[in-house]
Design a protein around this motif. Structure first.
Motif, PDB file in Angstrom:
ATOM      1  N   ARG A 340       0.835  -1.213   0.000  1.00 31.22           N
ATOM      2  CA  ARG A 340       0.000   0.000   0.000  1.00 31.22           C
ATOM      3  C   ARG A 340       0.864   1.254   0.000  1.00 31.22           C
ATOM      4  O   ARG A 340       0.573   2.232  -0.706  1.00 31.22           O
ATOM      5  CB  ARG A 340      -0.907  -0.017   1.225  1.00 31.22           C
ATOM      6  N   LEU A 341       1.948   1.231   0.763  1.00 24.94           N
ATOM      7  CA  LEU A 341       2.834   2.393   0.832  1.00 24.94           C
ATOM      8  C   LEU A 341       3.539   2.615  -0.499  1.00 24.94           C
ATOM      9  O   LEU A 341       3.683   3.755  -0.954  1.00 24.94           O
ATOM     10  CB  LEU A 341       3.851   2.206   1.967  1.00 24.94           C
ATOM     11  N   ARG A 342       3.971   1.540  -1.126  1.00 24.42           N
ATOM     12  CA  ARG A 342       4.614   1.654  -2.435  1.00 24.42           C
ATOM     13  C   ARG A 342       3.629   2.234  -3.457  1.00 24.42           C
ATOM     14  O   ARG A 342       3.990   3.077  -4.290  1.00 24.42           O
ATOM     15  CB  ARG A 342       5.113   0.284  -2.894  1.00 24.42           C
ATOM     16  N   LYS A 343       2.376   1.812  -3.385  1.00 21.14           N
ATOM     17  CA  LYS A 343       1.371   2.330  -4.299  1.00 21.14           C
ATOM     18  C   LYS A 343       1.145   3.822  -4.072  1.00 21.14           C
ATOM     19  O   LYS A 343       0.994   4.591  -5.029  1.00 21.14           O
ATOM     20  CB  LYS A 343       0.058   1.560  -4.124  1.00 21.14           C
ATOM     21  N   TYR A 344       1.140   4.257  -2.815  1.00 26.30           N
ATOM     22  CA  TYR A 344       0.998   5.679  -2.496  1.00 26.30           C
ATOM     23  C   TYR A 344       2.144   6.466  -3.131  1.00 26.30           C
ATOM     24  O   TYR A 344       1.940   7.542  -3.709  1.00 26.30           O
ATOM     25  CB  TYR A 344       1.004   5.874  -0.979  1.00 26.30           C
ATOM     26  N   TYR A 345       3.359   5.937  -3.016  1.00 25.18           N
ATOM     27  CA  TYR A 345       4.530   6.572  -3.629  1.00 25.18           C
ATOM     28  C   TYR A 345       4.351   6.677  -5.142  1.00 25.18           C
ATOM     29  O   TYR A 345       4.583   7.742  -5.739  1.00 25.18           O
ATOM     30  CB  TYR A 345       5.779   5.765  -3.294  1.00 25.18           C
TER      31      TYR A 345
END
Length: 370
Positions: A340-345
C-alpha cells in the motif's frame, strides 16, 4: 518542413556530498536528458573536474564552494568564465538547484529571453533573507519543493506571482526491492535513520525518546550517515545507556545494496527540528514500502497526507516519544502495508509523476509561473 530543435536547458547545483540537493541536481539532469532536451551544467564543487560524479561531457563551468583568502579571486574568475560560457550557450531555461549567491551571479550573464528558475528547498523561509530577495530579483520564477511550501508563500507575500512548486527527484527505486511483510511479533524491531548527523536532525531528542521507552522494548536503532554531531551523539548514547540499542554505521551504500539495506529494516525515523523541505529519504523509504515516523517540519506533512503507513508528530520530546512508541507497537502488530505504501509513492511521488510536472514547466515556464 520546419524542424523544431529541442529546448536548451542550463542547470547549476552542488555536486559535493550525498545530500538531497545533490541527488535532486543529478536526477533533474537525468530527467532532462532522457526527456530529449539539450542540457549543459555548471557545478558548484571543491573537487577536480575528473572527480565530478556525472555529466562531465555537459559541463561548461565549475565554481568553488568553500573558499577563503586568495582563493576568492580564483572563485570570482571561475564565476566570470562560467557566466561567459553560459551566455554563449544561450539557454532557453536556466535552473538553479538551490538558492545561491553563485547562481544569482550567473543569472546576470543570461539574456532576457532565457527564463530563469531558482529552486528553494527550505520551508518557512523569512522573506527578509537576502538570498531570497536577491533570487526573487534575479530569477523569473522561484520553485519551492512541495505544495505546502507554496501555500506558505501565498499567505506570506503580498504578491506571490512568480512562485510555484516543482518536486525534487529522489533516487530512482531499484527494481524488485520491497520491505518484507513477515511477522515481527517475537523479533527485535529494527529501526534506521539515514542522513547527516547534524544539529537540525533532532537526534538528541530521538535518543532520549528511545531511552524513555520501557526497558522491555526490544528495539535496535542503526544510524547511517556522518556529520559534525557524531562524537556528541556517541557520548549521549553512552550517557543514556543506549550502547546496546544504537549502532553508528557510517556512510550508507548506494544503488541495489543501499536499497536492499533500507528495505531490510522494519521502520525509518526522521526527527528533524528545523531547516527542512521535503526530505528525499522519506520518498525513497516509501518506494521500498518502509513505514516511517517523522516530525512535522518543513513540507514533511505533504507525504503524510492520507497516508496510513506514516506517523507524523510535532518536533517535541513528548511527541517524539509517543510517536516512537506508536511506531514500534504498530510494527509489532503488523499494521503497516508495504504494498500500500509503495502504491501511495507511485501515485504521488514517482519519477513519472514528477516528470509530468517538470515537463509542464519546461514547455511553458512563463505560464507555469504566472
Amino acid at each position: 518542413m520546419s524542424h523544431t530543435f529541442p529546448k536548451k536547458i542550463l542547470l547549476m547545483g552542488h555536486t559535493d556530498g550525498l545530500g538531497g540537493a545533490q541527488t535532486a541536481y543529478r536526477k533533474l539532469f537525468d530527467f532532462a536528458k532522457q526527456a530529449g532536451y539539450e542540457v549543459k551544467i555548471i557545478n558548484i564543487t571543491d573537487r577536480k573536474t575528473h572527480d565530478q560524479p556525472f555529466g562531465r561531457i555537459a559541463l561548461i563551468g565549475q565554481v568553488e564552494h568553500k573558499v577563503s583568502g586568495l582563493q576568492k579571486i580564483t572563485k570570482y574568475w571561475n564565476l566570470v568564465l562560467s557566466g561567459m560560457r553560459a551566455r554563449r550557450y544561450n539557454p532557453d531555461i536556466f535552473v538553479s538547484i538551490g538558492l545561491s549567491n553563485s547562481s544569482n551571479f550567473i543569472s546576470k550573464f543570461l539574456s532576457s529571453g532565457c527564463f530563469k528558475i531558482a529552486q528553494d528547498f527550505i520551508a518557512d523561509r523569512s522573506q527578509e533573507e537576502d538570498i531570497w530577495n536577491n533570487s526573487r530579483k534575479n530569477f523569473d520564477g522561484i520553485a519551492v519543493q512541495a505544495p505546502s511550501m507554496l501555500d506558505y508563500w501565498k499567505k506570506t507575500l503580498a504578491d506571490p506571482s512568480g512562485v510555484n512548486w516543482l518536486p525534487c527527484f529522489p533516487q530512482t527505486p531499484v527494481d524488485g526491492v520491497l520491505k518484507s511483510t513477515k511477522d515481527k511479533s517475537k523479533e527485535r524491531v529494527r529501526l534506521a535513520y539515514f542522513g547527516r548527523l547534524a544539529g537540525n536532525k533532532g537526534l538528541n531528542l530521538l535518543f532520549k525518546s528511545l531511552a524513555a521507552l520501557p526497558a522491555s522494548a526490544n528495539i535496535a536503532l542503526d544510524l547511517w550517515g556522518k556529520g559534525d554531531q557524531e562524537n556528541h551523539l556517541k557520548q549521549l548514547a553512552q550517557d543514556l545507556n543506549l550502547e546496546n540499542k544504537i549502532t553508528f554505521c557510517g556512510g550508507y551504500p548506494a544503488n541495489r545494496e543501499g536499497a536492499e539495506l533500507m528495505a531490510s529494516y522494519d521502520g525509518l525515523v526522521l526527527t528533524s527540528t528545523e531547516m527542512e523541505g521535503l526530505p528525499l529519504i522519506l520518498l525513497e523509504s516509501m518506494a521500498y514500502g518502509l513505514p516511517f515516523m517523522a516530525t512535522n517540519i518543513g513540507a514533511i506533512r505533504d507525504c503524510c497526507l492520507d497516508n496510513p503507513d506514516t506517523i507524523l508528530v510535532q518536533p517535541t520530546q513528548d511527541e517524539i516519544t509517543t510517536g516512537l512508541s506508536i511506531l514500534v507497537n504498530r510494527l509489532v502488530d503488523n499494521e503497516f502495508d508495504p504494498i500500500r505504501l509503495r502504491k501511495y509513492y507511485e501515485q504521488n511521488f514517482s519519477p513519472a509523476v514528477m516528470g509530468t510536472r517538470w515537463k509542464e514547466c519546461f514547455d511553458n515556464p512563463k505560464l507555469f509561473f504566472s
